[in-house]
Write a protein that holds these residues in place. Structure first.
Motif, mmCIF file in Angstrom:
data_model
loop_
_atom_site.group_PDB
_atom_site.id
_atom_site.type_symbol
_atom_site.label_atom_id
_atom_site.label_comp_id
_atom_site.label_asym_id
_atom_site.label_seq_id
_atom_site.Cartn_x
_atom_site.Cartn_y
_atom_site.Cartn_z
ATOM 1 N N ALA A 197 31.069 37.807 43.044
ATOM 2 C CA ALA A 197 32.195 37.746 44.308
ATOM 3 C C ALA A 197 32.831 36.531 44.731
ATOM 4 O O ALA A 197 32.291 35.471 44.482
ATOM 5 N N PRO A 198 34.049 36.488 45.023
ATOM 6 C CA PRO A 198 34.725 34.960 45.127
ATOM 7 C C PRO A 198 33.720 34.259 46.268
ATOM 8 O O PRO A 198 34.105 32.934 46.064
ATOM 9 N N PHE A 199 33.051 34.885 47.254
ATOM 10 C CA PHE A 199 32.353 34.100 48.294
ATOM 11 C C PHE A 199 31.620 33.219 47.593
ATOM 12 O O PHE A 199 31.305 32.060 47.846
ATOM 13 N N TYR A 200 30.849 33.796 46.581
ATOM 14 C CA TYR A 200 29.829 32.900 45.940
ATOM 15 C C TYR A 200 30.431 32.095 44.881
ATOM 16 O O TYR A 200 30.061 30.810 45.003
ATOM 17 N N ARG A 201 31.563 32.518 43.979
ATOM 18 C CA ARG A 201 32.117 31.598 43.066
ATOM 19 C C ARG A 201 32.557 30.380 43.548
ATOM 20 O O ARG A 201 32.420 29.564 42.951
#
Length: 163
Positions: A130-134
């Motif tokens: 997910a973009p949040f983690y990436r």
């Protein structure tokens, strides 16, 4: 999982952190990770083997992190969450996501301790895509998403073959 590893790779010692390990047991556990020796150890993320120990050289060439490291729900975390939301910040991120990812990054950081170290960090949890983690990954990471075991094995063979 540990039983399957022992059957599939009987020549590789498989170790597991125990809840009430004393100093002697901890020292014996760490002694299994010596240069030139192949061992596989299971330890708790953020536990006693996560900080204050340097795995120099090839003592630790990889880590597999299962899960995003989210802390358990507690009164303290919920108060942090509420306070963050009251100030206009996304409370779940402040109380859970960021502390969890900090734990993941600290665990991953045990693998690479110097400029000459080379290692693999395997993150097992689809949430990491997910973009949040990436966007929280360090810039030097070269993430590769693997969808099955053969793809993972091939990627690892290419990585270690380029050494």
């Amino acid at each position: 999982m540990q039983r399957g590893l022992k059957q599939g790779f009987p020549e590789i010692p498989v170790l597991q952190q125990q809840p009430d390990q004393g100093e002697v047991e901890r020292t014996e556990f760490l002694a299994e990770f010596s240069t030139g020796k192949r061992s596989l150890g299971f330890a708790i993320m953020g536990g006693i083997f996560g900080e204050g120990i340097d795995y120099i050289g090839e003592k630790l060439v990889g880590t597999i992190i299962v899960g995003t490291g989210l802390p358990q729900v507690s009164l303290e975390r919920e108060l942090q969450r509420s306070a963050a939301e009251a100030s206009g910040v996304h409370g779940f991120d402040s109380a859970y996501h960021y502390p969890g990812m900090t734990r993941v990054l600290q665990t991953a950081g045990r693998v690479i301790r110097s400029e000459s170290d080379k290692g693999v960090i395997i993150l097992i949890d689809s949430r990491f895509t997910a973009p949040f983690y990436r966007h929280l990954f360090p810039e030097h990471w070269q993430p590769l998403v693997c969808h099955n075991t053969p793809q993972l094995c091939g990627s690892l063979e290419r990585f270690w073959g380029s050494s």
